[in-house]
Design a protein around this motif. Structure first.
Motif, mmCIF file in Angstrom:
data_model
loop_
_atom_site.group_PDB
_atom_site.id
_atom_site.type_symbol
_atom_site.label_atom_id
_atom_site.label_comp_id
_atom_site.label_asym_id
_atom_site.label_seq_id
_atom_site.Cartn_x
_atom_site.Cartn_y
_atom_site.Cartn_z
ATOM 1 N N THR A 11 0.820 -1.205 0.000
ATOM 2 C CA THR A 11 0.000 0.000 0.000
ATOM 3 C C THR A 11 0.858 1.261 0.000
ATOM 4 O OG1 THR A 11 -1.959 0.991 1.028
ATOM 5 C CG2 THR A 11 -0.276 0.135 2.544
ATOM 6 N N ASP A 12 0.253 2.323 -0.519
ATOM 7 C CA ASP A 12 0.846 3.670 -0.486
ATOM 8 C C ASP A 12 2.286 3.752 -1.021
ATOM 9 O OD1 ASP A 12 -1.268 5.431 1.277
ATOM 10 O OD2 ASP A 12 -1.234 3.333 1.898
ATOM 11 N N PRO A 13 2.520 3.227 -2.234
ATOM 12 C CA PRO A 13 3.876 3.369 -2.787
ATOM 13 C C PRO A 13 4.183 4.798 -3.261
ATOM 14 C CG PRO A 13 2.488 2.104 -4.284
ATOM 15 C CD PRO A 13 1.684 2.308 -3.035
ATOM 16 N N GLY A 53 -4.187 1.627 -2.560
ATOM 17 C CA GLY A 53 -4.237 3.049 -2.861
ATOM 18 C C GLY A 53 -2.998 3.870 -2.647
ATOM 19 N N ASP A 54 -3.098 5.114 -3.110
ATOM 20 C CA ASP A 54 -1.963 6.022 -3.227
ATOM 21 C C ASP A 54 -0.835 5.306 -3.970
ATOM 22 O OD1 ASP A 54 -3.473 7.967 -2.031
ATOM 23 O OD2 ASP A 54 -2.284 8.119 -0.208
ATOM 24 N N LEU A 55 -1.236 4.652 -5.069
ATOM 25 C CA LEU A 55 -0.250 3.947 -5.894
ATOM 26 C C LEU A 55 0.669 4.964 -6.545
ATOM 27 C CD1 LEU A 55 -2.416 1.137 -7.520
ATOM 28 C CD2 LEU A 55 -1.427 1.301 -5.235
ATOM 29 N N GLY A 83 -6.544 5.638 -3.766
ATOM 30 C CA GLY A 83 -6.424 6.461 -2.568
ATOM 31 C C GLY A 83 -6.599 7.922 -2.920
ATOM 32 N N ASN A 84 -6.440 8.781 -1.925
ATOM 33 C CA ASN A 84 -6.681 10.213 -2.137
ATOM 34 C C ASN A 84 -5.702 10.855 -3.112
ATOM 35 O OD1 ASN A 84 -5.293 9.431 0.390
ATOM 36 N ND2 ASN A 84 -4.706 11.581 0.475
ATOM 37 N N HIS A 85 -4.523 10.237 -3.317
ATOM 38 C CA HIS A 85 -3.567 10.813 -4.269
ATOM 39 C C HIS A 85 -3.726 10.220 -5.666
ATOM 40 C CE1 HIS A 85 -1.306 13.290 -1.480
ATOM 41 N NE2 HIS A 85 -1.398 12.308 -0.599
ATOM 42 N N ASP A 86 -4.636 9.267 -5.833
ATOM 43 C CA ASP A 86 -4.801 8.614 -7.132
ATOM 44 C C ASP A 86 -5.803 9.343 -8.018
ATOM 45 O OD1 ASP A 86 -3.156 6.158 -7.102
ATOM 46 O OD2 ASP A 86 -4.353 5.670 -5.330
ATOM 47 N N LEU A 152 -10.040 -1.284 1.423
ATOM 48 C CA LEU A 152 -10.313 0.100 1.015
ATOM 49 C C LEU A 152 -9.102 0.937 1.414
ATOM 50 C CD1 LEU A 152 -12.989 1.674 3.426
ATOM 51 C CD2 LEU A 152 -11.512 -0.221 4.027
ATOM 52 N N HIS A 153 -9.066 2.181 0.965
ATOM 53 C CA HIS A 153 -7.883 3.007 1.275
ATOM 54 C C HIS A 153 -7.967 3.639 2.663
ATOM 55 C CE1 HIS A 153 -4.377 5.484 0.640
ATOM 56 N NE2 HIS A 153 -5.057 6.571 0.947
ATOM 57 N N HIS A 154 -9.102 4.232 3.003
ATOM 58 C CA HIS A 154 -9.192 5.051 4.227
ATOM 59 C C HIS A 154 -9.533 4.212 5.461
ATOM 60 C CE1 HIS A 154 -9.649 7.999 0.973
ATOM 61 N NE2 HIS A 154 -9.084 8.844 1.812
ATOM 62 N N GLY A 191 -5.010 1.096 3.877
ATOM 63 C CA GLY A 191 -3.703 1.739 3.784
ATOM 64 C C GLY A 191 -3.791 3.117 4.411
ATOM 65 N N HIS A 192 -3.281 4.138 3.712
ATOM 66 C CA HIS A 192 -3.469 5.554 4.044
ATOM 67 C C HIS A 192 -2.736 6.024 5.298
ATOM 68 C CE1 HIS A 192 -5.484 9.401 3.710
ATOM 69 N NE2 HIS A 192 -6.249 9.244 4.761
ATOM 70 N N VAL A 193 -2.644 5.188 6.327
ATOM 71 C CA VAL A 193 -2.119 5.642 7.614
ATOM 72 C C VAL A 193 -0.614 5.387 7.774
ATOM 73 C CG1 VAL A 193 -4.348 5.436 8.754
ATOM 74 C CG2 VAL A 193 -2.786 3.496 8.810
HETATM 75 FE FE LIG Z 1 -3.677 8.211 1.488
#
Ligand SMILES: [Fe+2]
Length: 251
Positions: A11-13, A53-55, A83-86, A152-154, A191-193
């Protein structure tokens, strides 16, 4: 299904269009390659990959192509949520054809993976829109005899960090109410955290996985980086519906 399924959770790469881009002092591409190489060189082979997410960091097509190229080395199905950056649109275009899958519901033996989109445009926090809640509810009721892992991402549960908890799943009460109404959900992954955490809630294992890049300091009320290295998680799904997980840190 008689054998356990081995799921690799990354997650979050936060990849970029350029392979030499740095984020918080770290080359995220090199770090992600190191994680996948670590998996590829290990004894355990994944049956599938979960990527929560946030790939990418910069919403570029090249970032997703870079992700696809690196993960393809493992030669297994890859299930992704944004994720939020995707950019969900570009992500679905690049990662929407087998062996890559963008969100949705997928069965493996008597287990089902439910991949939900919790992103909201212009918000770093998340929300499951009515369409996603409907997908969740429908899948849970349609397959009552399958064991379900939701991703999920969040984060749907608070972390204890004040700043992060302002950026979680904003309608987690609706999400938790739905899973509380079913008996077949076994685990929820997110992920996310950028940190590892695990807790049992109403017989459901709820967990976050560290980033394949840099980590956030747990329990800090303000944004602070942690000195922990990149990480990933193994999730072993047993035929009887039980599961075991283990976080691996790259030293
Ligand atoms: Fe995130």
């Amino acid at each position: 299904m008689t054998e356990p399924l081995h799921i690799l959770h990354v997650t979050d790469p936060h990849l970029h269009a350029h392979r030499d881009a740095m984020m918080r002092g770290l080359n995220t591409f090199e770090s992600f390659v190191a994680v996948i190489d670590h998996v590829a060189a290990g004894q355990r082979k994944p049956d599938a990959v979960l990527a929560t997410g946030d790939l990418v960091q910069d919403e570029t097509r090249q970032g997703y192509e870079r992700f696809r190229q690196v993960v393809s080395k493992l030669d297994v199905p890859v299930h992704c949520v944004p994720g939020n950056h995707d950019s969900p649109r570009i992500m679905a275009e690049v990662l929407g054809k087998p062996p890559f899958h963008f969100c949705g519901s997928h069965s493996y033996g008597n287990w089902r993976l439910l991949m939900l989109n919790s992103t909201v445009r212009w918000d770093d926090g998340g929300r499951l829109e009515p369409s996603q809640l409907k997908i969740l509810e429908t899948a849970l009721h349609k397959h009552p005899h399958e064991h379900v892992l939701i991703a999920l991402h969040h984060h749907p549960l608070p972390t204890g960090s004040h700043w992060l908890d302002g950026l979680g799943l904003r309608n987690s009460d609706e999400f938790l109410r739905i899973i509380d109404g079913c008996t077949n959900v076994r685990a929820v992954a997110w992920g996310h955290v950028h940190q590892a955490a695990e807790t049992m809630r109403n017989n459901v294992l709820m967990f976050s996985t560290p980033s394949t890049g840099s980590q956030f300091l747990p329990d800090s009320d303000v944004f602070m980086m942690d000195s922990r290295p990149p990480g990933y998680r193994w999730i072993e799904l047993q035929p009887d519906g039980s599961l075991e997980t283990e976080v691996v840190w790259l030293s």
